[in-house]
Design a protein around this motif. Structure first.
Motif, PDB file in Angstrom:
ATOM      1  N   ALA A  49      -4.184   1.765   8.525  1.00 19.97           N
ATOM      2  CA  ALA A  49      -2.795   2.232   8.601  1.00 19.97           C
ATOM      3  C   ALA A  49      -1.846   1.073   8.845  1.00 19.97           C
ATOM      4  CB  ALA A  49      -2.669   3.276   9.705  1.00 19.97           C
ATOM      5  N   LEU A  50      -2.275   0.162   9.690  1.00 18.20           N
ATOM      6  CA  LEU A  50      -1.421  -0.984  10.014  1.00 18.20           C
ATOM      7  C   LEU A  50      -1.229  -1.884   8.794  1.00 18.20           C
ATOM      8  CD1 LEU A  50       0.080  -2.434  12.270  1.00 18.20           C
ATOM      9  CD2 LEU A  50      -2.056  -3.565  12.875  1.00 18.20           C
ATOM     10  N   ILE A  51      -2.295  -2.088   8.113  1.00 18.42           N
ATOM     11  CA  ILE A  51      -2.204  -2.962   6.936  1.00 18.42           C
ATOM     12  C   ILE A  51      -1.326  -2.321   5.871  1.00 18.42           C
ATOM     13  CG2 ILE A  51      -3.557  -3.997   5.083  1.00 18.42           C
ATOM     14  CD1 ILE A  51      -5.839  -4.280   7.126  1.00 18.42           C
ATOM     15  N   ASN A  52      -1.499  -1.048   5.662  1.00 15.37           N
ATOM     16  CA  ASN A  52      -0.685  -0.350   4.672  1.00 15.37           C
ATOM     17  C   ASN A  52       0.787  -0.382   5.047  1.00 15.37           C
ATOM     18  OD1 ASN A  52      -2.882   0.284   3.117  1.00 15.37           O
ATOM     19  ND2 ASN A  52      -3.129   2.333   3.983  1.00 15.37           N
ATOM     20  N   LYS A  53       1.022  -0.240   6.300  1.00 20.77           N
ATOM     21  CA  LYS A  53       2.418  -0.265   6.733  1.00 20.77           C
ATOM     22  C   LYS A  53       3.043  -1.630   6.463  1.00 20.77           C
ATOM     23  CE  LYS A  53       2.077   3.030  10.530  1.00 20.77           C
ATOM     24  NZ  LYS A  53       2.825   4.234  10.262  1.00 20.77           N
ATOM     25  N   THR A  54       2.324  -2.658   6.752  1.00 17.94           N
ATOM     26  CA  THR A  54       2.895  -3.984   6.530  1.00 17.94           C
ATOM     27  C   THR A  54       3.127  -4.230   5.036  1.00 17.94           C
ATOM     28  OG1 THR A  54       0.656  -4.868   6.622  1.00 17.94           O
ATOM     29  CG2 THR A  54       1.963  -5.002   8.609  1.00 17.94           C
ATOM     30  N   LYS A  55       2.247  -3.699   4.216  1.00 19.27           N
ATOM     31  CA  LYS A  55       2.461  -3.825   2.768  1.00 19.27           C
ATOM     32  C   LYS A  55       3.724  -3.093   2.341  1.00 19.27           C
ATOM     33  CE  LYS A  55      -2.265  -4.446   1.225  1.00 19.27           C
ATOM     34  NZ  LYS A  55      -3.477  -3.760   0.719  1.00 19.27           N
ATOM     35  N   TRP A  56       3.859  -1.947   2.845  1.00 22.46           N
ATOM     36  CA  TRP A  56       5.040  -1.147   2.519  1.00 22.46           C
ATOM     37  C   TRP A  56       6.301  -1.866   2.979  1.00 22.46           C
ATOM     38  CZ3 TRP A  56       9.073   1.371   4.898  1.00 22.46           C
ATOM     39  CH2 TRP A  56       9.675   2.405   4.180  1.00 22.46           C
ATOM     40  N   ILE A  57       6.210  -2.468   4.154  1.00 22.22           N
ATOM     41  CA  ILE A  57       7.378  -3.171   4.689  1.00 22.22           C
ATOM     42  C   ILE A  57       7.765  -4.315   3.766  1.00 22.22           C
ATOM     43  CG2 ILE A  57       8.159  -4.708   6.527  1.00 22.22           C
ATOM     44  CD1 ILE A  57       6.647  -2.971   8.502  1.00 22.22           C
TER      45      ILE A  57
END
Lengths: 527, 229
Positions: free
Chosen positions: B138-146
């Motif tokens: 989830a954290l990695i996906n969020k940073t990608k989205w950011i």
């Protein structure tokens, strides 16, 4: 005027054409825009504001094309250069798909489709769009309902309808905030939809729905811009009839319990409080005590000697009346101390006694006297008399009962004795005697010695006094006076005691003084 | 004549609503005409929406990171030290009064600067996180989205500057400090600390971006919520 209409006509035509864009399935043929000779971009959609796709209508095949038609879509981004469509495949035939790298929500897209046939190039009309405005999300999913517990007041039931966001990946992180719209109708009324607009949450309570069957559907839209999604799958909502027996049944236990409580309370009152009524009344309204002097019992007023003795025992010199010989004080004819009683004190004392002793006691009882030798005196207060009492010195009393036979009257404590003959003068004399007490001796602390008053005694005592103190002359005179008085009382015929008492009292008080000098003329100060 | 003119006027007025509707459908006959561009208010709204979302996601990412990697007693000391962030040394208005004094130009440039500054560190963060053993997906996906949204926002702000300040205002010296300040550590603990600091500072800066954009909008249109800015 005509030029005005001409100017506005293209714009009206645009209105017509945009209608086509909004309803791609509607092949609305407008007289102004001839869509068949040219390709037409009729439908563009973006599901999540990050990508979008546009579809166009191809050229009519009925024309003389030989099937070798190539289409190309070119677009410009506001003031940028003309670019070619990045993806012709993903969206299906006659479509152009713009992926996220080619999609910008900050700029306007204007695109044109060119159809190249052997006959030439046919260009479609330019179509411009803002990506955010063509966002059409998917319909909500998982539409369900639950019936809430019914309350007494409602006629129908409340249903809670819930649904879910469409295809979560496109709307993750709240990138697109959705608003919902819910419609429901009765199954039997196909066109009478009731609408609930602008719902922000994925649930809704339908309050107090009447019994019946309903159809429910939901759609959604991006909050700020965009187009409404398609309707979700319809849901069949059934409101069952309420069970009516519930109502009276719930009332019955309530009434029973209330009446039971009332009966219990009533019984408590009857058996608990009323028997204790007096106590409760006394507790709430304490009785006001009657006025009385502490320490003196009302029975004293009735002449109970015991009570009197008990109260007067504290007085110095008080001797309770008794029938024993020891009662007598040392009644000596000589050596008695002169009385120094103060009238005031006497009066005060007598006051007390007057409370305690009713007049009958004064009259009364005189003396005790049943036995031959007993003599006692009653502590009769001398309230009639406030005369100087210094002269009284003797402390004994005469018996007052009528004697039928001569008796020997003996005075204990003294060495006197005398024969008392019946009807003798001594009797009336003795009857006179006294019901009063007079102060005998005044002590240092103001104590008084109370003795019966002795006006009559004086007279009778004259007879029995020892001779050594009386002169002959004095004795003669007193004897004469004594006889005079006795005759007077016998003549009147009244109750000897009363008359004597009165007279004695009066004499004692008023006449005492004149009497006294005669008596006291004898040497000696007593009488 | 007068009658005719009055009739013209009436017809024109009657047909005027249609004129309005055509504009909203964006019929772009002339690419250079102003009708073919999105209005400024809409652009500002979208930029604000972007910035808000980026801030929310960065907040989520920071809390996720804290839960996974940072022991409790270390958390507050790190976030409370205000001057750890590199961007605090740069000339960006920080106090409310400063922000209110400065012009739109200054605000816009500050926003753009911040965005440009953070694009690369966020990408580096992604690579750093992928090297951890137990970083949550989830954290990695969020940073990608950011990072994708940051790039998007950068485009938007650039266009905003072009529209609000004119064509030539974009030329801004980009500082190349970003990479130099966040060296890659091979040591696990140090890289964890660095990433934590980076996330915390990023969260603060995205909040700044959001506030500046809202202030710009309030200056132009006013409305509810503007009294707090």
């Amino acid at each position: 005027m005509l030029w005005l209409l001409v100017l506005l006509l293209p714009q009206m035509g645009c209105v017509g054409s945009t209608q086509n864009f909004l309803h791609p399935d509607n092949d609305h043929i407008d007289g102004v825009a001839v869509m068949k000779k040219r390709p037409q971009i009729y439908y563009c959609r973006s599901p999540n504001m990050e990508v979008f796709t546009c579809w166009w209508h191809p050229l009519d095949n009925s024309s003389e094309s030989d099937g070798n038609v190539t289409y190309s879509l070119t677009y410009t981004v506001e003031k940028g250069p003309k670019r070619d469509c990045p993806d012709y495949v993903t969206g299906g035939p006659n479509s152009c798909h713009f992926d996220s790298s080619h999609t910008s929500i900050w700029t306007m897209y204007c695109m044109t489709v060119d159809a190249r046939t052997s006959h030439g190039v046919f260009s479609s009309q330019e179509h411009c769009l803002d990506v955010a405005d063509i966002v059409e999300t998917e319909a909500p999913v998982d539409l369900t309902y639950t019936l809430m517990n019914s309350s007494e007041e409602e006629a129908g039931r409340t249903a809670l309808v819930t649904w879910a966001y469409p295809n979560p990946t496109h709307i993750q992180y709240g990138w697109i905030t959705l608003v919902f719209e819910l419609q429901f109708r009765r199954v039997a009324e196909p066109n009478n939809w009731k609408v609930k607009r602008l719902l922000r949450e994925t649930q809704l309570e339908l309050l107090d729905m009447p019994v019946g069957e309903y159809v429910v559907r939901v759609r959604c839209r991006s909050r700020n811009q965009g187009i409404w999604s398609k309707w979700s799958a319809s849901l069949l909502l059934t409101i069952p009839a309420k069970s009516t027996p519930g109502k009276p049944l719930t009332r019955l236990p309530v009434t029973i319990s209330v009446t039971g409580v009332g009966v219990v309370v009533l019984l408590l009152i009857i058996f608990g409080i009323i028997p204790q009524g007096k106590r409760i009344k006394a507790f709430l309204l304490p009785p006001i005590p009657k006025p009385h002097i502490r320490g003196i019992d009302p029975l004293l007023l009735k002449g109970s000697l015991d009570e009197i003795n008990r109260h007067f025992i504290s007085f110095h010199g008080y001797q309770p009346p008794s029938y024993s010989e020891e009662v007598w004080d040392s009644v000596s004819t000589d050596g008695n101390q002169p009385l120094q009683g103060l009238p005031g004190v006497l009066a005060a004392r007598t006051e007390e006694y007057s409370l305690a002793l009713p007049p009958s006691a004064i009259h009364g009882h005189p003396l005790v006297q049943t036995g031959p030798s007993l003599a006692s005196f009653t502590p009769v207060p001398a309230f009639y008399c406030q005369a100087p009492v210094e002269d009284f010195s003797t402390a004994w009393a005469w018996p007052t009962t009528n004697l039928v036979q001569p008796e020997l009257l003996a005075f204990p404590g003294t060495d006197y004795s005398m024969m008392v003959e019946p009807n003798q003068q001594a009797t009336p004399l003795s009857s006179n005697q006294d019901f009063y007490t007079c102060v005998n001796v005044m002590g240092e602390g103001g104590e008084v010695h109370l003795v019966p008053c002795l006006s009559s005694h004086r007279k009778s005592s004259l007879q029995v006094q020892p001779d050594e103190e009386l002169t002959d002359g004095g004795l003669e005179k007193s004897r004469q006076l004594f006889d005079y008085i006795a005759n007077l009382t016998a003549a009147n015929g009244r109750t000897p005691e009363e008359t004597e008492v009165e007279k004695e009292g009066s004499e004692q008080c008023e006449v005492a003084v004149p009497l006294l000098p005669e008596i006291t003329s004898t040497p000696g100060n007593r009488v | 004549m007068n009658k005719n003119r009055a009739l013209h006027g009436c017809v024109f007025l009657l047909l005027w609503p249609f004129h309005g509707t055509t504009e909203s459908t964006v019929e772009c006959e002339n690419p250079d005409s102003t009708r073919c561009s999105i209005s400024l208010e809409k652009l500002l709204d979208r930029a604000i929406q972007h910035a808000e979302l980026i801030y929310l996601v960065s907040e989520d990412s920071l809390s996720l990171f804290e839960e996974m990697f940072i022991p409790f007693h270390v958390q507050t000391p790190l976030t409370q030290t205000g001057n750890v962030c590199t961007t605090s040394t740069l000339s960006i208005p920080t106090s409310r009064s400063e922000v209110q004094e400065n012009s739109d130009k200054w605000l816009l440039h500050s926003i753009l600067f911040l965005i440009k500054f953070w694009i690369d560190p966020v990408i580096n963060l992604q690579t750093s996180l992928s090297r951890y053993d137990n970083a949550p997906m989830a954290l990695i996906n969020k940073t990608k989205w950011i990072s994708s949204k940051l790039i998007n926002l950068e485009q938007g702000v650039t266009i905003l500057i072009q529209k609000m300040l004119g064509e030539g205002a974009i030329r801004l010296d980009q500082s190349n400090e970003s990479l130099a300040d966040y060296p890659v550590h091979s040591d696990m603990f140090e890289s964890v600390l660095r990433d934590y600091t980076l996330l915390a500072c990023f969260k603060k800066d995205t909040h700044k971006m959001e506030t500046f954009l809202k202030l710009l909008k309030c200056r132009r249109t006013g409305g509810l919520g503007c009294s707090f800015l």
